[in-house]
Design a protein around this motif. Structure first.
Motif, short mmCIF file in Angstrom:
data_model
loop_
_atom_site.label_atom_id
_atom_site.label_comp_id
_atom_site.label_asym_id
_atom_site.label_seq_id
_atom_site.Cartn_x
_atom_site.Cartn_y
_atom_site.Cartn_z
N LEU A 1 -56.01 -19.27 21.83
CA LEU A 1 -55.22 -19.97 23.53
C LEU A 1 -55.84 -20.57 24.17
O LEU A 1 -56.69 -20.01 24.46
CB LEU A 1 -55.22 -17.82 23.31
CG LEU A 1 -54.50 -18.50 25.44
CD1 LEU A 1 -53.39 -18.11 24.65
CD2 LEU A 1 -55.42 -16.32 25.89
N SER A 2 -55.65 -21.94 23.68
CA SER A 2 -56.35 -22.87 24.24
C SER A 2 -55.53 -24.09 23.95
O SER A 2 -54.57 -24.67 23.32
CB SER A 2 -57.68 -22.93 24.08
OG SER A 2 -57.95 -24.01 24.30
N THR A 3 -55.07 -25.12 25.03
CA THR A 3 -55.08 -26.40 25.04
C THR A 3 -55.71 -26.67 24.47
O THR A 3 -57.23 -26.34 24.28
CB THR A 3 -54.49 -26.84 26.61
OG1 THR A 3 -55.36 -27.39 27.23
CG2 THR A 3 -53.49 -25.96 27.22
N SER B 1 -59.80 -17.91 39.94
CA SER B 1 -58.98 -18.75 38.58
C SER B 1 -57.39 -18.35 38.56
O SER B 1 -57.08 -17.94 39.67
CB SER B 1 -59.94 -17.53 37.27
OG SER B 1 -58.79 -16.43 37.05
N SER B 2 -56.88 -19.89 37.65
CA SER B 2 -55.43 -20.66 37.77
C SER B 2 -55.58 -19.53 36.51
O SER B 2 -56.11 -18.66 35.33
CB SER B 2 -55.66 -21.93 37.09
OG SER B 2 -56.20 -21.66 35.84
N GLY B 3 -54.36 -18.57 36.60
CA GLY B 3 -52.78 -18.44 35.11
C GLY B 3 -52.24 -19.54 34.46
O GLY B 3 -51.83 -20.74 35.34
N VAL B 4 -52.57 -19.83 33.62
CA VAL B 4 -51.60 -20.61 32.65
C VAL B 4 -50.81 -20.32 31.87
O VAL B 4 -50.62 -19.61 30.97
CB VAL B 4 -52.96 -22.06 31.41
CG1 VAL B 4 -52.25 -22.58 31.29
CG2 VAL B 4 -53.39 -22.13 32.55
N ILE B 5 -49.86 -21.56 32.28
CA ILE B 5 -48.65 -20.98 30.14
C ILE B 5 -47.98 -22.45 29.75
O ILE B 5 -48.69 -23.38 30.46
CB ILE B 5 -46.41 -21.03 31.14
CG1 ILE B 5 -47.41 -19.54 32.14
CG2 ILE B 5 -46.54 -20.37 29.82
CD1 ILE B 5 -46.01 -19.58 32.71
N TYR B 6 -48.43 -22.76 28.59
CA TYR B 6 -48.28 -23.28 27.99
C TYR B 6 -47.26 -23.83 27.24
O TYR B 6 -47.16 -22.47 26.25
CB TYR B 6 -49.17 -24.31 27.39
CG TYR B 6 -50.17 -23.75 26.40
CD1 TYR B 6 -51.84 -22.89 26.59
CD2 TYR B 6 -50.00 -24.17 25.36
CE1 TYR B 6 -52.46 -22.25 25.64
CE2 TYR B 6 -51.44 -23.33 23.76
CZ TYR B 6 -51.62 -22.37 24.21
OH TYR B 6 -52.56 -21.71 23.33
N ALA C 1 -54.13 -17.09 39.00
CA ALA C 1 -53.85 -15.78 38.23
C ALA C 1 -52.93 -15.05 39.54
O ALA C 1 -52.17 -14.35 38.20
CB ALA C 1 -55.31 -15.20 38.12
N GLU C 2 -52.84 -14.55 40.30
CA GLU C 2 -52.07 -14.17 41.20
C GLU C 2 -50.78 -14.30 40.81
O GLU C 2 -49.58 -13.28 40.25
CB GLU C 2 -52.90 -13.75 42.36
CG GLU C 2 -52.25 -12.94 43.11
CD GLU C 2 -52.57 -12.34 45.09
OE1 GLU C 2 -53.65 -13.85 44.85
OE2 GLU C 2 -52.31 -11.64 45.50
N PRO D 1 -43.78 -19.88 24.15
CA PRO D 1 -45.13 -20.44 25.36
C PRO D 1 -45.94 -19.22 24.79
O PRO D 1 -45.89 -18.28 24.70
CB PRO D 1 -43.72 -20.13 26.97
CG PRO D 1 -42.97 -19.04 26.12
CD PRO D 1 -42.44 -19.30 24.63
N ARG D 2 -46.97 -19.59 25.89
CA ARG D 2 -48.47 -19.03 25.27
C ARG D 2 -48.52 -18.89 26.86
O ARG D 2 -49.33 -19.85 27.47
CB ARG D 2 -49.20 -19.58 24.30
CG ARG D 2 -48.38 -19.10 23.36
CD ARG D 2 -50.45 -19.31 22.61
NE ARG D 2 -50.56 -17.89 21.96
CZ ARG D 2 -51.85 -18.43 21.44
NH1 ARG D 2 -52.46 -19.54 20.22
NH2 ARG D 2 -52.46 -17.09 21.71
N ALA D 3 -49.23 -17.56 26.98
CA ALA D 3 -49.90 -17.40 28.70
C ALA D 3 -51.42 -16.59 28.90
O ALA D 3 -51.61 -16.49 28.26
CB ALA D 3 -48.66 -16.59 29.52
N PHE D 4 -51.95 -17.89 29.54
CA PHE D 4 -53.03 -17.16 29.22
C PHE D 4 -53.54 -16.44 30.99
O PHE D 4 -53.13 -17.63 31.88
CB PHE D 4 -54.37 -18.14 29.44
CG PHE D 4 -55.52 -17.95 30.41
CD1 PHE D 4 -56.61 -17.20 29.22
CD2 PHE D 4 -56.61 -18.49 30.90
CE1 PHE D 4 -57.88 -16.84 29.45
CE2 PHE D 4 -57.60 -18.33 31.01
CZ PHE D 4 -58.22 -17.45 30.61
N PRO D 5 -53.90 -14.87 31.36
CA PRO D 5 -53.68 -14.93 32.97
C PRO D 5 -54.61 -15.18 33.27
O PRO D 5 -54.69 -15.11 34.66
CB PRO D 5 -53.76 -13.25 32.30
CG PRO D 5 -54.69 -13.05 31.28
CD PRO D 5 -54.18 -14.27 30.50
N GLY D 6 -55.93 -15.84 32.90
CA GLY D 6 -56.97 -16.56 34.09
C GLY D 6 -57.88 -15.20 33.86
O GLY D 6 -57.95 -13.81 32.99
#
Ligand SMILES: Cc1cc2nc3c(=O)[nH]c(=O)nc-3n(C[C@H](O)[C@H](O)[C@H](O)COP(=O)(O)OP(=O)(O)OC[C@H]3O[C@@H](n4cnc5c(N)ncnc54)[C@H](O)[C@@H]3O)c2cc1C
Length: 366
Positions: free
Chosen positions: A46-48, A154-159, A198-199, A237-242
């Protein structure tokens, strides 16, 4: 079940960018290394995977860049920053033997290492155990590594990967509350990501990751969001919640941590792989030149090179900046990266490019 007793100079748990690089560098210097991973070869994570100049520089110096290029990884010759009211394209100037950036996918086979799997139980002694086992590092836990620095937010990311998004460089978009990016990679694909706090991300994920990605992109990069309507997505899509960043103790008697096991910073600055490769080299150099007992030197050097980038990454990941402030944060990030490159290209850096003797490196599934 059979038991195998053996002794190695170094045992490394985790065989991705931090662990594999550390193992290769130590084995090239003649250490007997056992590299363990519980995942199979060539599995994704789980990473770009945008590499910055420092990461590409390491691959170049280790003689690995030709393999990355031969795998069809496109050369990226610019990075364009899209900020409210201004777009700035930065050309990648040839420096230190690097004239382009790359963002290779991490799927596919590994070559040059002998593999072994089986039901045999391993009981392995080593002068040094290296935890390269990622964010949930068991080595860090068992060693009792404390966190000297923790990021406040922290941020949350979707890619997601898309076909046919023509781009010859990285594109980074920042607007108050959200960010996005395009990372061109192998097989004609581009990794498109959207990030927010992240929120906020938790709320955006309510209707599913695909809808969340479209919504955050529409705010961060509306033009890009419109263009993507006409492009086919490749895969879900993949999501990283932070996860708040941390800088843990990196070493103690008989143990050391490299990569995310010891140092995780928010993905918003796309710098984790670059720093994992950087730290692999510092650790391998210290252990080779001064022995496994000198790992405290590794920690000191890693901390000195990490803190500036860690702090500015935390500020960007907080997503509480204004349109006027983000430019300053990006300039600070650029200065931190320049400082890192200067250290990497100065004096004692630069691991010897010796051929790898496969007898020095053994890979096993844990
Ligand atoms: C959403 C997201 C986007 C990112 N984008 C970027 C980017 O664009 N550019 C960039 O440079 N960085 C990026 N990063 C950061 C980057 O992914 C990490 O910094 C990097 O992957 C760290 O590598 P590592 O080898 O330390 O750990 P990992 O890649 O996590 O590898 C750890 C390995 O250890 C193994 N393992 C774990 N526990 C055990 C055990 N007990 N026994 C044996 N093996 C074990 C696992 O199977 C795994 O293979 C991103 C991160 C995230 C979350």
């Amino acid at each position: 079940m059979s038991t195998r007793n053996s002794h190695y100079d170094v045992v490394i748990a985790g065989a991705r960018c931090a662990g594999a690089a550390t193992a290769m560098l130590l084995a090239r210097q003649g250490a007997r290394v056992l590299l363990l991973d519980r995942s199979r070869y060539g599995t994704d994570t789980l990473s770009t995977h945008a590499l910055m100049r420092g990461g590409v520089l390491q691959l170049h110096r280790w003689g690995l860049l030709p393999n990355v290029i031969a795998a069809g990884t496109p050369a990226l010759r610019s990075a364009t920053f899209h900020l409210p009211g201004a777009d700035t394209a930065v050309e990648i100037k040839p420096r230190h033997g690097v004239d382009a950036l790359y963002a290779p996918r991490r799927t596919g086979g590994v070559t040059g290492i002998t593999g072994r799997a089986g039901a045999a139980r391993l009981e392995v002694g080593a002068d040094l155990v290296v935890g390269a086992d990622g964010r949930r590092s068991a080595v860090a836990r068992h060693a009792g590594a404390g966190a000297a620095h923790v990021a406040p937010a922290s941020s949350g990311v979707i890619y997601r990967y898309f076909r046919g998004v023509a781009a010859d460089g990285y594109h980074w978009y920042f607007t108050p509350g959200s960010a996005a990016g395009v990372i061109p990679t192998n097989d004609g694909l581009a990794c498109v990501f959207a990030a927010t706090s992240a929120e906020n991300l938790r709320r955006e994920l309510d209707g599913g990751a695909g809808a969340g990605l479209r919504r955050v992109l529409a705010r961060a990069a509306p033009g890009l969001a419109d263009r993507l309507e006409h492009h086919g997505a490749a895969g879900p899509p993949r999501a990283f919640p932070g996860l708040p960043g941390y800088l843990r103790d990196a070493a103690g008697p008989g143990w050391a941590l490299v990569g995310d096991a010891g140092y995780f910073k928010d993905p918003i600055t796309a710098h984790g792989i670059t720093d994992a490769l950087r730290d692999a080299e510092i650790l391998a150099r210290v252990v080779t030149s001064r022995g496994p007992g000198a790992v405290a030197r590794y920690q000191a050097e890693r901390d000195e090179l990490s803190l500036r980038l860690f702090r500015v990454t935390g500020r960007i990941a907080a997503f509480d900046w204004t349109a006027d402030e983000i430019g300053g944060h990006l300039l600070e990030l650029n200065a931190a990266m320049a400082e890192e490159i200067a250290a990497m290209t100065h004096g004692h850096w630069g691991a010897a490019r010796r051929p790898l003797d496969p007898r020095r490196l053994e890979l096993a599934s844990a």
